[in-house]
Design a protein around this motif. Structure first.
Motif, short mmCIF file in Angstrom:
data_model
loop_
_atom_site.label_atom_id
_atom_site.label_comp_id
_atom_site.label_asym_id
_atom_site.label_seq_id
_atom_site.Cartn_x
_atom_site.Cartn_y
_atom_site.Cartn_z
N VAL A 1 -5.29 3.02 -0.05
CA VAL A 1 -6.05 1.80 -0.31
C VAL A 1 -6.90 1.48 0.92
CG1 VAL A 1 -5.86 -0.65 -0.87
CG2 VAL A 1 -4.16 0.95 -1.76
N SER B 1 0.82 -1.20 0.00
CA SER B 1 0.00 0.00 0.00
C SER B 1 0.86 1.26 0.00
CB SER B 1 -0.90 0.01 1.23
OG SER B 1 -1.62 1.21 1.30
N TYR C 1 -1.17 -6.00 1.00
CA TYR C 1 -2.57 -6.31 0.79
C TYR C 1 -2.70 -7.24 -0.40
CZ TYR C 1 -2.62 -2.90 -3.05
OH TYR C 1 -2.36 -2.24 -4.22
N CYS D 1 -9.92 -5.51 -2.49
CA CYS D 1 -8.63 -5.36 -1.81
C CYS D 1 -8.81 -5.83 -0.38
CB CYS D 1 -8.19 -3.89 -1.79
SG CYS D 1 -7.80 -3.24 -3.38
#
Length: 68
Positions: free
Chosen positions: A11, A7, A26, A38
């Motif tokens: 996000v 990330s 992630y 996600c």
């Protein structure tokens, strides 16, 4: 298709809805209908998409499935 990423801070997790801070990992899941999800590492671990393995004496988080 599943892809892991790191990330950059912009996000949000589709599972628990929390922001995924930099530099947390992630998982991005693309489904057949074009839907994209996600998931943060906590959600991935709870749903079985991620697991910890031992590699060279270290505990490592992996998104790869277990070898058959």
């Amino acid at each position: 298709m599943r892809r892991g990423g790191i990330s950059l801070g912009d996000v949000n997790c589709s599972g628990c809805k929390r922001p995924i801070p930099y530099p947390e990992r992630y998982l991005l899941i693309e489904e057949k209908e074009g839907k994209v999800s996600c998931l943060c590492t906590d959600c991935c671990l709870s749903k079985g998409y991620a697991r910890y393995t031992e590699d060279k004496g270290e505990r490592v988080l992996t998104f790869f499935p277990e070898k058959i």
